[in-house]
Design a protein around this motif. Structure first.
Motif, PDB file in Angstrom:
ATOM      1  N   GLN A 137      -1.513  -1.007 -10.834  1.00  8.88           N
ATOM      2  CA  GLN A 137      -1.064  -1.334  -9.478  1.00  8.88           C
ATOM      3  C   GLN A 137      -1.013  -2.846  -9.275  1.00  8.88           C
ATOM      4  O   GLN A 137      -0.054  -3.386  -8.716  1.00  8.88           O
ATOM      5  CB  GLN A 137      -2.012  -0.710  -8.449  1.00  8.88           C
ATOM      6  N   LEU A 138      -2.055  -3.533  -9.724  1.00  7.93           N
ATOM      7  CA  LEU A 138      -2.087  -4.979  -9.578  1.00  7.93           C
ATOM      8  C   LEU A 138      -1.016  -5.649 -10.439  1.00  7.93           C
ATOM      9  O   LEU A 138      -0.383  -6.625 -10.016  1.00  7.93           O
ATOM     10  CB  LEU A 138      -3.470  -5.511  -9.962  1.00  7.93           C
TER      11      LEU A 138
ATOM     12  N   HIS B  95      -5.200   2.866 -13.574  1.00  6.64           N
ATOM     13  CA  HIS B  95      -4.379   2.950 -12.360  1.00  6.64           C
ATOM     14  C   HIS B  95      -4.515   1.671 -11.543  1.00  6.64           C
ATOM     15  O   HIS B  95      -3.520   1.097 -11.068  1.00  6.64           O
ATOM     16  CB  HIS B  95      -4.812   4.159 -11.537  1.00  6.64           C
ATOM     17  N   PHE B  96      -5.738   1.210 -11.370  1.00  9.25           N
ATOM     18  CA  PHE B  96      -6.031  -0.011 -10.615  1.00  9.25           C
ATOM     19  C   PHE B  96      -5.328  -1.209 -11.261  1.00  9.25           C
ATOM     20  O   PHE B  96      -4.614  -1.985 -10.599  1.00  9.25           O
ATOM     21  CB  PHE B  96      -7.546  -0.226 -10.581  1.00  9.25           C
TER      22      PHE B  96
ATOM     23  N   ILE C 221       0.823  -1.200   0.000  1.00  6.70           N
ATOM     24  CA  ILE C 221       0.000   0.000   0.000  1.00  6.70           C
ATOM     25  C   ILE C 221       0.862   1.257   0.000  1.00  6.70           C
ATOM     26  O   ILE C 221       0.490   2.279  -0.539  1.00  6.70           O
ATOM     27  CB  ILE C 221      -0.956  -0.009   1.206  1.00  6.70           C
TER      28      ILE C 221
ATOM     29  N   TRP D 124      -5.461   3.860  -2.884  1.00  5.60           N
ATOM     30  CA  TRP D 124      -4.162   3.299  -3.287  1.00  5.60           C
ATOM     31  C   TRP D 124      -4.312   2.589  -4.620  1.00  5.60           C
ATOM     32  O   TRP D 124      -3.455   2.673  -5.504  1.00  5.60           O
ATOM     33  CB  TRP D 124      -3.645   2.306  -2.237  1.00  5.60           C
ATOM     34  N   ALA D 125      -5.431   1.875  -4.801  1.00  4.08           N
ATOM     35  CA  ALA D 125      -5.651   1.103  -6.016  1.00  4.08           C
ATOM     36  C   ALA D 125      -6.116   1.964  -7.179  1.00  4.08           C
ATOM     37  O   ALA D 125      -5.665   1.787  -8.310  1.00  4.08           O
ATOM     38  CB  ALA D 125      -6.680  -0.001  -5.754  1.00  4.08           C
ATOM     39  N   THR D 126      -7.019   2.908  -6.921  1.00  2.00           N
ATOM     40  CA  THR D 126      -7.679   3.624  -8.016  1.00  2.00           C
ATOM     41  C   THR D 126      -7.188   5.046  -8.234  1.00  2.00           C
ATOM     42  O   THR D 126      -7.515   5.657  -9.248  1.00  2.00           O
ATOM     43  CB  THR D 126      -9.192   3.711  -7.745  1.00  2.00           C
TER      44      THR D 126
ATOM     45  N   ALA E 255      -5.750  -8.201 -12.262  1.00  2.00           N
ATOM     46  CA  ALA E 255      -5.450  -7.084 -13.164  1.00  2.00           C
ATOM     47  C   ALA E 255      -6.228  -7.222 -14.468  1.00  2.00           C
ATOM     48  O   ALA E 255      -6.772  -6.239 -14.997  1.00  2.00           O
ATOM     49  CB  ALA E 255      -3.949  -7.030 -13.447  1.00  2.00           C
TER      50      ALA E 255
ATOM     51  N   ASN F 271      -7.492   2.940   1.488  1.00  3.21           N
ATOM     52  CA  ASN F 271      -6.977   1.750   0.833  1.00  3.21           C
ATOM     53  C   ASN F 271      -7.454   1.641  -0.613  1.00  3.21           C
ATOM     54  O   ASN F 271      -6.704   1.216  -1.490  1.00  3.21           O
ATOM     55  CB  ASN F 271      -7.391   0.499   1.610  1.00  3.21           C
ATOM     56  N   ILE F 272      -8.699   2.016  -0.859  1.00  8.20           N
ATOM     57  CA  ILE F 272      -9.220   1.972  -2.221  1.00  8.20           C
ATOM     58  C   ILE F 272      -8.477   2.970  -3.102  1.00  8.20           C
ATOM     59  O   ILE F 272      -8.154   2.683  -4.270  1.00  8.20           O
ATOM     60  CB  ILE F 272     -10.733   2.257  -2.229  1.00  8.20           C
TER      61      ILE F 272
ATOM     62  N   CYS G 296       5.069  -0.391  -4.009  1.00  9.11           N
ATOM     63  CA  CYS G 296       5.328  -1.743  -4.481  1.00  9.11           C
ATOM     64  C   CYS G 296       6.818  -2.074  -4.510  1.00  9.11           C
ATOM     65  O   CYS G 296       7.213  -3.222  -4.356  1.00  9.11           O
ATOM     66  CB  CYS G 296       4.751  -1.925  -5.879  1.00  9.11           C
TER      67      CYS G 296
END
Length: 309
Positions: free
Chosen positions: A287-288, A283-284, A37, A185-187, A99, A182-183, A40
């Motif tokens: 990240q994955l 972005h999501f 988070i 971070w992903a989006t 992903a 936290n969301i 990476c």
């Protein structure tokens, strides 16, 4: 003692994991997920020095002496090696699939499939590191057990909560803030409408904080009682597996809350998906994908040697 989960063991289900508030944060996947988070690129460093980090934390938390550390070190190294060989590929595969799913659009079936993989993955992680932890616990002296019980009692006082309307509202507000963080971070940044959607869905989650802390304290006290009776490694291992792997002794309200939160998280992701902009979706997925590549690279590398405690 372990976390995977993430929200089921030594931390409250609604709280971000805080190592200083848990006993023996020995699960590398949890450690790495937390570091992911914040960046990476830290994963390889964290994983390759995991043995040293875990050993240092355990030593400080339990007050281990040099002999105990030396005897435990091979067990920890073996567990980490097994995790690298058997579990890192599964983590990589899940992240790669996730992903692809994000890029194609998320459905209840896809997100449920993620969770269906995460739950047995957690149990494999937990079983592996419970097996490595039990011998360490059985090596504790009376003085070390006393100190551990004192820490449990201090943490129980810190954990004390109440169910007044004001406290419930505060906990709900903080829980929503953590999920949004936290969301994002992903989006990337969420819009106001998206933040409100997250708040609406998370507000439906049951508040079981008081019950969770009571259950955790009960299990910790049961562990202390076993240690004081000089229980065998087999008995300690059985107890930890029932508690941390199989959830055999969890109260009914927590079992129900666990199921409700599982369904709620799936619903949240599916509800949020249609609102994602192309930039947020990219972005999501990125990240994955980066996480997947980071974990995949671990499969070709051996851990960096680090000095013992």
């Amino acid at each position: 003692m372990l976390r995977l989960d993430p929200h089921r063991m030594f931390a409250c289900p609604h709280k971000v994991l805080r190592p200083k508030r848990r006993l023996l944060t020995f699960l590398p996947a949890a450690l790495l997920l937390g570091l992911a988070i914040s960046g990476c690129s830290q994963i390889q460093i964290a994983y390759n020095t995991a043995a040293f980090t875990i050993e240092l934390y355990a030593s400080r938390y339990l007050g281990l002496d040099d002999r105990q550390v030396a005897l435990w070190r091979p067990l920890l190294s073996e567990a980490l090696a097994q995790h690298r060989d058997e579990e890192v590929p599964a983590i990589t595969a899940l992240l790669t699939q996730a992903a692809e799913d994000v890029n194609a659009g998320l459905t209840k079936a896809k997100v449920s499939a993620w969770v269906d993989q995460l739950e047995p993955m957690y149990q494999r992680h937990a079983r592996l590191f419970v097996a490595a932890t039990a011998p360490l616990l059985t090596s504790l002296s009376d003085a070390q057990i006393d100190a551990l019980e004192k820490k449990f009692q201090e943490q129980a006082r810190d954990d004390a909560t109440d169910d007044s309307p004001e406290s419930l509202a505060k906990r709900k507000r903080k829980r929503i803030e953590r999920y949004i963080e936290n969301i994002e971070w992903a989006t990337g940044d969420l819009t106001q409408a998206q933040r409100e959607l997250v708040g609406t869905e998370i507000a439906k989650f049951p508040d079981v904080e008081t019950s969770w802390y009571a259950y955790r304290y009960q299990q910790r006290e049961a562990l202390i009682a076993l240690l004081r009776r000089d229980a065998s490694n087999e008995k300690i291992l059985s107890f930890l597996n029932r508690w941390l792997v199989e959830f055999k002794d969890m109260p009914v309200d927590l079992v129900q809350a666990r199921d409700q939160m599982r369904a709620g998280l799936i619903q949240l992701v599916v509800a949020l998906d249609p609102s994602l902009s192309e930039a947020q979706r990219q972005h999501f997925g990125k990240q994955l994908k980066v996480l997947s590549e980071e974990f995949e690279s671990l499969q070709q590398r051996r851990p960096t040697q680090a000095p013992g405690v």
